[in-house]
Enzyme design. Structure first.
Site, PDB file in Angstrom:
ATOM      1  N   GLU A 172     -25.814  15.674  -3.563  1.00 31.73           N
ATOM      2  CA  GLU A 172     -27.209  15.872  -3.156  1.00 31.73           C
ATOM      3  C   GLU A 172     -28.151  14.984  -3.976  1.00 31.73           C
ATOM      4  O   GLU A 172     -29.243  14.643  -3.532  1.00 31.73           O
ATOM      5  CB  GLU A 172     -27.627  17.339  -3.252  1.00 31.73           C
ATOM      6  CG  GLU A 172     -27.713  17.910  -4.641  1.00 31.73           C
ATOM      7  CD  GLU A 172     -28.050  19.418  -4.623  1.00 31.73           C
ATOM      8  OE1 GLU A 172     -29.112  19.771  -4.088  1.00 31.73           O
ATOM      9  OE2 GLU A 172     -27.250  20.214  -5.139  1.00 31.73           O
ATOM     10  N   CYS A 217      -1.343   1.697  -3.162  1.00 36.11           N
ATOM     11  CA  CYS A 217      -2.359   2.760  -3.002  1.00 36.11           C
ATOM     12  C   CYS A 217      -1.788   4.170  -2.929  1.00 36.11           C
ATOM     13  O   CYS A 217      -2.274   5.079  -3.621  1.00 36.11           O
ATOM     14  CB  CYS A 217      -3.148   2.526  -1.717  1.00 36.11           C
ATOM     15  SG  CYS A 217      -3.484   0.817  -1.338  1.00 36.11           S
ATOM     16  N   LYS A 260       0.195   5.365  -6.029  1.00 37.24           N
ATOM     17  CA  LYS A 260      -0.800   5.376  -7.113  1.00 37.24           C
ATOM     18  C   LYS A 260      -1.660   6.635  -7.043  1.00 37.24           C
ATOM     19  O   LYS A 260      -1.868   7.319  -8.026  1.00 37.24           O
ATOM     20  CB  LYS A 260      -1.648   4.106  -7.001  1.00 37.24           C
ATOM     21  CG  LYS A 260      -2.755   3.915  -8.021  1.00 37.24           C
ATOM     22  CD  LYS A 260      -4.048   4.585  -7.739  1.00 37.24           C
ATOM     23  CE  LYS A 260      -4.640   4.330  -6.402  1.00 37.24           C
ATOM     24  NZ  LYS A 260      -5.201   3.017  -6.190  1.00 37.24           N
ATOM     25  N   CYS A 272       0.820  -1.218   0.000  1.00 32.74           N
ATOM     26  CA  CYS A 272       0.000   0.000   0.000  1.00 32.74           C
ATOM     27  C   CYS A 272       0.848   1.259   0.000  1.00 32.74           C
ATOM     28  O   CYS A 272       0.675   2.145  -0.835  1.00 32.74           O
ATOM     29  CB  CYS A 272      -0.917  -0.008   1.217  1.00 32.74           C
ATOM     30  SG  CYS A 272      -1.795   1.548   1.440  1.00 32.74           S
ATOM     31  N   HIS A 289     -26.507  21.605  -0.629  1.00 29.95           N
ATOM     32  CA  HIS A 289     -26.677  22.272  -1.915  1.00 29.95           C
ATOM     33  C   HIS A 289     -25.743  23.463  -2.061  1.00 29.95           C
ATOM     34  O   HIS A 289     -25.555  24.186  -1.088  1.00 29.95           O
ATOM     35  CB  HIS A 289     -28.136  22.740  -2.032  1.00 29.95           C
ATOM     36  CG  HIS A 289     -28.456  23.347  -3.345  1.00 29.95           C
ATOM     37  ND1 HIS A 289     -28.597  22.596  -4.493  1.00 29.95           N
ATOM     38  CD2 HIS A 289     -28.632  24.642  -3.697  1.00 29.95           C
ATOM     39  CE1 HIS A 289     -28.876  23.413  -5.503  1.00 29.95           C
ATOM     40  NE2 HIS A 289     -28.894  24.654  -5.053  1.00 29.95           N
ATOM     41  N   GLU A 311      -6.858   1.818 -13.426  1.00 31.33           N
ATOM     42  CA  GLU A 311      -6.263   3.017 -12.805  1.00 31.33           C
ATOM     43  C   GLU A 311      -5.006   3.449 -13.560  1.00 31.33           C
ATOM     44  O   GLU A 311      -4.825   4.643 -13.845  1.00 31.33           O
ATOM     45  CB  GLU A 311      -5.933   2.745 -11.338  1.00 31.33           C
ATOM     46  CG  GLU A 311      -7.191   2.597 -10.483  1.00 31.33           C
ATOM     47  CD  GLU A 311      -6.933   2.336  -9.007  1.00 31.33           C
ATOM     48  OE1 GLU A 311      -7.852   2.515  -8.208  1.00 31.33           O
ATOM     49  OE2 GLU A 311      -5.796   1.943  -8.649  1.00 31.33           O
ATOM     50  N   TYR A 343      -8.914  -3.278 -11.111  1.00 31.09           N
ATOM     51  CA  TYR A 343      -8.530  -2.006 -10.491  1.00 31.09           C
ATOM     52  C   TYR A 343      -7.223  -1.460 -11.093  1.00 31.09           C
ATOM     53  O   TYR A 343      -7.147  -0.309 -11.489  1.00 31.09           O
ATOM     54  CB  TYR A 343      -8.232  -2.222  -9.002  1.00 31.09           C
ATOM     55  CG  TYR A 343      -9.378  -2.374  -8.054  1.00 31.09           C
ATOM     56  CD1 TYR A 343      -9.821  -1.295  -7.315  1.00 31.09           C
ATOM     57  CD2 TYR A 343      -9.970  -3.612  -7.832  1.00 31.09           C
ATOM     58  CE1 TYR A 343     -10.832  -1.427  -6.356  1.00 31.09           C
ATOM     59  CE2 TYR A 343     -10.975  -3.760  -6.884  1.00 31.09           C
ATOM     60  CZ  TYR A 343     -11.406  -2.673  -6.157  1.00 31.09           C
ATOM     61  OH  TYR A 343     -12.396  -2.819  -5.226  1.00 31.09           O
TER      62      TYR A 343
END
Ligand code: NDP
Length: 461
Positions: free
Chosen positions: A442, A48, A51, A43, A437, A182, A178
């Protein structure tokens, strides 16, 4: 006090191993941890974290383009790959230092060496014999080397992609998961002519169909070539040093690099598992029960080496459950249900729960709420990319079974949607929630009418 050198010996200094070692040492246990490469594991060192830094780097060209609609004039930008790699390395070194410090501060002994089991309580650690009451194996995984592919030795994997001496002008990436998706976006964003080759019908086979299709279309619109229903049959090094990727369809693509991203396999070779009697499964993964315990009473395993769910937060959760169970007298089974996840593609995917297809197999009546719109940030920029949001709801109980988002910040949204789905909230709870908002998110609480219903697997309007 036992006669062993340590109460716990952890093999592997990645996300899972470090968390378990640090927590156990913090409880006053005598803990040692061995890491043969660098603390932080896949990782932090080659997964991760770097990346995500590369994703940020690769997004700038679009930001520069989008700025014009907001009144900015951006001089022609240029990109320097060695600067990115150097800065990434500095950040990784900083994080590695934090991991190491956390262990030291908690009182764990650190071995910078490979550890192998000799028997259930004894290890060889860089030539030294060490004994431990309990042993935790958290050695992670590595890219599937795809040795059946002629010319695989010319290919790179995600590990090498982080430190290429120079960016190629063209790259072919095999895989549709993945990592392939990516990196296709990263390389394309950095200006590399990118082709993705995927064996199946549509990329990201484990995700919701709508998101897969929309992401595919958006990536192609950006200029990424995606070849589905195809695989590499060989990779050949040409006299000019370039690679020729031969495909089953007969196509031949010339590229500076060919990257294979066809899954990751557990790192169980040469660990002494047989000597200790630890059982492994079909792909070499260590077999464990719901508490991460192996068939050997005092040996546990967690994270990618167990090939349950290959995600960093899952390994960390497994480590925390391990410490609760083993050192805090609070047996805690690992909970792999309803894991939110993100694919840092461009646009991003954030998702939790069941896809529409998975839900249709398990539930008789579904309501699907779906919105596709151009996010506000793309109005002035003129970018045509759509944002997609989808809620899959059980028509009988109104429970939200799946929430899927494609678009800017989808990963951030998935984290919060994850709480709602984990709490088994209903569509009525979503409807009762006031919107923030103006935001894109939303839409998740303002889709009042179902877009369509599904009954016994059939769409009914
Ligand atoms: P994935 O399992 O995600 O995808 C593997 C891909 O390779 C699939 O598209 C699969 O096809 C294809 N494939 C498998 N075998 C072959 C073969 N023999 N020939 C051709 N294609 C093949 O693995 P990745 O390598 O992308 O990533 C490994 C793991 O790392 C992921 O599962 C994920 O858990 C984790 N990860 C998570 C990230 C995140 O959270 N953002 C980022 C990167 C990795 P098919 O779909 O048809 O099976």
């Amino acid at each position: 006090m036992s006669n062993f050198d340590y109460d716990l010996f952890v093999i592997g200094g990645g996300s899972g191993g470090v968390r378990a070692g640090r927590l156990a040492a913090g409880l006053g246990k005598r803990v040692a941890i061995a890491e043969e490469y660098r603390f932080g594991g896949t990782c932090v060192i080659r997964g991760c974290v770097p990346k995500k830094l590369f994703v940020y780097a690769s997004q700038f060209p679009e930001h520069f383009e989008d700025a014009a609609g907001y009144g900015w004039t951006v001089p022609k930008p240029s990109f320097d790959w060695p600067t990115l790699v150097k800065n990434k390395d500095q950040e990784i070194a900083r994080l590695e230092g934090l991991y190491r410090k956390g262990l030291e501060n908690a009182g764990a002994d650190i071995f910078e060496a490979r550890a192998r089991l000799i028997d259930p309580h004894t290890l060889d650690v860089g030539g030294k014999r060490v004994t431990a009451d309990k042993i935790l194996i958290a050695v992670g995984g590595r890219p599937n080397p795809h040795e059946a592919l002629p010319g695989h030795e010319h290919c790179i994997f995600s590990n090498e992609a982080f430190d290429l001496p120079e960016l190629p002008s063209a790259i072919v990436i095999e895989g549709g998961g993945y990592i392939a998706v990516e990196f296709a976006n990263i390389f394309h964003g950095l200006g590399v002519d990118t082709t993705l080759v995927y064996r199946g019908k549509e990329i990201l086979s484990r995700f919701d169909q709508d998101l897969r299709r929309e992401l595919h279309a958006t990536m192609e619109a950006k200029g990424i070539k995606i070849l589905c229903h195809d695989i590499l049959t060989s990779v050949e090094k040409q006299a000019d040093g370039k690679l020729a990727a031969h495909l089953k369809s007969g196509k031949v693509i010339e590229a500076g690099q060919v990257m294979l991203a066809i899954g990751r396999i557990p790192n169980t070779q040469d660990l002494g598992l047989e000597a200790a009697g630890v059982e492994t499964g079909k792909t070499g993964e260590i077999l464990v029960d719901g508490f991460s315990r192996t068939n050997v009473e005092n040996i546990w395993a967690l994270g990618d080496v167990t090939n349950r769910v290959q995600l960093t937060p899952v390994a960390i959760h497994e480590a925390m459950c391990f410490v609760e169970t083993v050192f805090k007298g609070n047996p805690t089974e690992v909970d792999h249900d309803t894991i939110a996840t993100a694919v840092f593609s461009q646009p991003e995917i954030g998702t939790v729960g069941l896809s529409e297809d998975e839900a249709a197999l398990r539930f008789d009546k579904l309501e699907v709420y779906r919105a596709s719109f151009r996010p506000m940030r793309h109005t002035l920029s003129g970018r045509q990319e759509k944002m997609l949001m989808k809620l899959v709801v059980d028509g009988q109980t109104r429970r939200v079974l799946g929430a899927h988002v494609l678009g800017p910040d989808a990963g951030e949204m998935a984290q919060l949607l994850g709480i709602s789905l984990k709490a088994r909230l209903t569509k009525d709870d979503f409807d009762r929630t006031m919107a923030v908002h103006p935001s894109a998110a939303e839409e998740l609480v303002t889709m009042y009418q179902p877009s369509y219903r599904i009954e016994k697997g059939e769409r009914v309007g």
